[in-house]
Design an enzyme around this catalytic site. Sequence first.
Site, short mmCIF file in Angstrom:
data_model
loop_
_atom_site.label_atom_id
_atom_site.label_comp_id
_atom_site.label_asym_id
_atom_site.label_seq_id
_atom_site.Cartn_x
_atom_site.Cartn_y
_atom_site.Cartn_z
N CYS A 259 3.76 0.74 -39.37
CA CYS A 259 2.58 0.56 -39.87
C CYS A 259 2.13 -0.28 -39.22
O CYS A 259 0.61 0.29 -38.69
CB CYS A 259 3.05 -0.48 -41.39
SG CYS A 259 3.77 0.33 -42.08
N1 SAJ Z 1 5.61 -9.78 -36.85
C1 SAJ Z 1 5.09 -11.37 -35.96
N2 SAJ Z 1 4.95 -12.16 -37.12
C2 SAJ Z 1 5.11 -11.50 -37.83
C3 SAJ Z 1 4.62 -10.69 -38.75
C4 SAJ Z 1 5.59 -10.01 -37.86
O1 SAJ Z 1 6.04 -10.63 -34.74
O2 SAJ Z 1 4.72 -13.15 -38.01
C5 SAJ Z 1 5.78 -8.53 -35.85
C6 SAJ Z 1 7.74 -8.27 -37.39
O3 SAJ Z 1 8.72 -8.60 -36.33
C7 SAJ Z 1 7.54 -6.42 -36.99
C8 SAJ Z 1 5.89 -5.87 -36.89
O4 SAJ Z 1 5.03 -7.48 -36.42
O5 SAJ Z 1 7.43 -6.33 -35.88
C9 SAJ Z 1 5.91 -6.57 -37.95
O6 SAJ Z 1 5.88 -7.00 -39.16
P1 SAJ Z 1 5.91 -6.56 -40.79
O7 SAJ Z 1 5.79 -8.28 -41.10
O8 SAJ Z 1 4.09 -6.49 -41.08
O9 SAJ Z 1 6.89 -5.49 -41.32
P2 SAJ Z 1 6.21 -4.04 -41.83
O10 SAJ Z 1 6.08 -3.24 -39.97
O11 SAJ Z 1 7.84 -3.56 -42.27
O12 SAJ Z 1 4.73 -4.12 -42.59
C10 SAJ Z 1 5.10 -3.95 -44.55
C11 SAJ Z 1 3.51 -3.57 -44.50
N3 SAJ Z 1 4.47 -3.07 -45.34
C12 SAJ Z 1 3.08 -1.67 -45.85
O13 SAJ Z 1 2.46 -1.52 -44.99
C13 SAJ Z 1 2.56 -1.08 -47.34
C14 SAJ Z 1 3.33 -4.45 -44.76
O14 SAJ Z 1 2.04 -4.11 -45.26
C15 SAJ Z 1 3.88 -5.67 -45.04
O15 SAJ Z 1 2.92 -7.27 -45.26
C16 SAJ Z 1 4.99 -6.26 -44.66
O16 SAJ Z 1 5.88 -4.53 -44.54
C17 SAJ Z 1 5.87 -7.27 -45.16
O17 SAJ Z 1 5.71 -8.11 -45.47
O18 SAJ Z 1 7.21 -7.16 -45.20
#
Ligand code: SAJ
Length: 417
Positions: A259
Site C-alpha cells: 500500500c
Molecule cells: N511504518 C513505519 N512507521 C510507522 C508506521 C508504519 O515505519 O509509524 C512502516 C511499517 O513498518 C510498514 C509500512 O510502514 O513497513 C506500512 O505500514 P502500515 O502501518 O501503513 O501498514 P500497511 O502497509 O499494511 O497499511 C495498511 C493500509 N491500509 C489500507 O490501505 C487499507 C493503511 O491505510 C492502514 O492505515 C494501515 O494498514 C494500518 O493502519 O494498519
Amino acid sequence: QKVVVVGQGYVGLPVAMRAVQVGYKVVGIDVDKRRVDGLRNGVSYVEDISNEELRAAIASGNYVATDDYQDAVDFDVAVITVPTPLRESVPDLSYIEESAESLAAHLTVGSTVILESTTYPGTTEELLVPILERGSGLRSAGDFYVGYSPERIDPGNKTWGFVETPKVVSGLNAQALERVRDFYDSIVETTVPVSSPREAEMTKLLENTFRHVNIALVNELAIFANQLGVNVWESIEAASTKPFGFMKFTPGPGVGGHCLPVDPSYLSWQVRRKLGQNFRFVELANDINDHMPDYVLQRLMMLLNKQARALSGSHILLCGLSYKRDSGDIRESPSLRLIELLLEAGAIISAVDHHVETYRWPDNVRRVELDSSTLEMFDASVLVTDHTDVDYELLVSSDVPVLDTRNRLKGANVELL
Ligand code: SAJ
C-alpha cells in the site's frame, strides 16, 4: 440479487463473504486457478477469513469460486478488487482493463459495476466506463450504473473489520451513487458518499500518502536526532501525549507492504503526466523511506566499527523479515533491500522470523531460531520487525551488539535507530 466479486484476495474475499452473509448469491472470480481450487476446497488463504466461514458460505449454495467469467452472467452488482501494481513507477491498470472487458460481456440494463482497486483520480470515468460501454453496447448514463469505493481492509485488525470500517462511496451520477450506496449500506455499517468517483479515488490516495509522508518525516528526524545526540523515540512518545493535533508515527528500517510504497506514486505519477509537475512531498517521502535500509547498513557498520570489525565477513543476525509487525508478508519488505546491501558488503546473514513461510524465505539467508547458543555466533544483530509474540529479551541478555530499528529493546548492548 447476484453479486460478482472480481479478485478474491485479501480485499475481495472479505467483500464476497460479507455479501453471502447478508443473503446475496455471490460469484467470486479469480484468474489464479490455484486460488480458485483452494477456495473450492474450503481453504482460505486470507488472514481474516476462516476456513469455517468459507465452507459455510459454500455449503449455503450462495458462494461459488471460479475463474470463468461465464459464471458472471446476469449479475446485478459487480465489485472489482484486482491489484493495481506499479511497474517501474508506472501504474499497471491491466488487471482493471481485463476484468472490465470480461465483465462487459455480461453487463445488462440496470446492473451496477463498482471499482475498489486503488488508482489515480479519473480512472473510473476515463478507463473503466469506456471499456464497459464498448464491450456491452450499453450506456453508463441510464442503462447501467458505475461507481468507485476505495478499500480500507486492514488485515489482522480486530477492531476495524470490513463491516465496521466506514466505506467511502461514489457514483458516476445520482442514480449510480444511490445504487452503490444501497449496496454497501446492505453490507457495512457506515457509508460516506462523495460527489464523484474522482473524490473517492483521491480519498484513498490521500489516506496512504498522509501515512507515507509522515513516516518519512520521522525517519529523517531520526537520522538527524541521532547525530544531535537526541533520543527521537522519547520525543515521539512524549509528543504523542498531546491529546489533540498530533498523530504518532515511528521511524523504521523502511516502508514496506503493497500500500504505502505504491499508492502515493499514483498521485505523483498523474501530477507529472497530466500537469507536468512534481508532487514534491511524495517524491521526497519516497526518497527518504527508500533510503532507510542504506541508513540501517551505515549504522550497523558504525556498530561493528566500535569493535574494529569490518562488515565484510561478519556474521549478522536479522530479527524479523516481514514488512510490518505480526505480519508474515515479506513482499516489498525493507529487509529485502537490507539483505541485498549486506550481501554486497560481504556480510554472512542469518535471520529469524517464524511469521514468514519457508517458501517465501529469501535466498542467501540462513534460517535460525533465536536461542542463546546461536546468538553467540553473531558479531551483531539487527531488530528489523518487532513481532508482538516474540520474546526478544534474549538479544539483550548477551553482549552481542544489537541495532534496534523499532525501539523494542532496552539494554547496554542495544543501539536505537
Ligand atoms: N511504518 C513505519 N512507521 C510507522 C508506521 C508504519 O515505519 O509509524 C512502516 C511499517 O513498518 C510498514 C509500512 O510502514 O513497513 C506500512 O505500514 P502500515 O502501518 O501503513 O501498514 P500497511 O502497509 O499494511 O497499511 C495498511 C493500509 N491500509 C489500507 O490501505 C487499507 C493503511 O491505510 C492502514 O492505515 C494501515 O494498514 C494500518 O493502519 O494498519
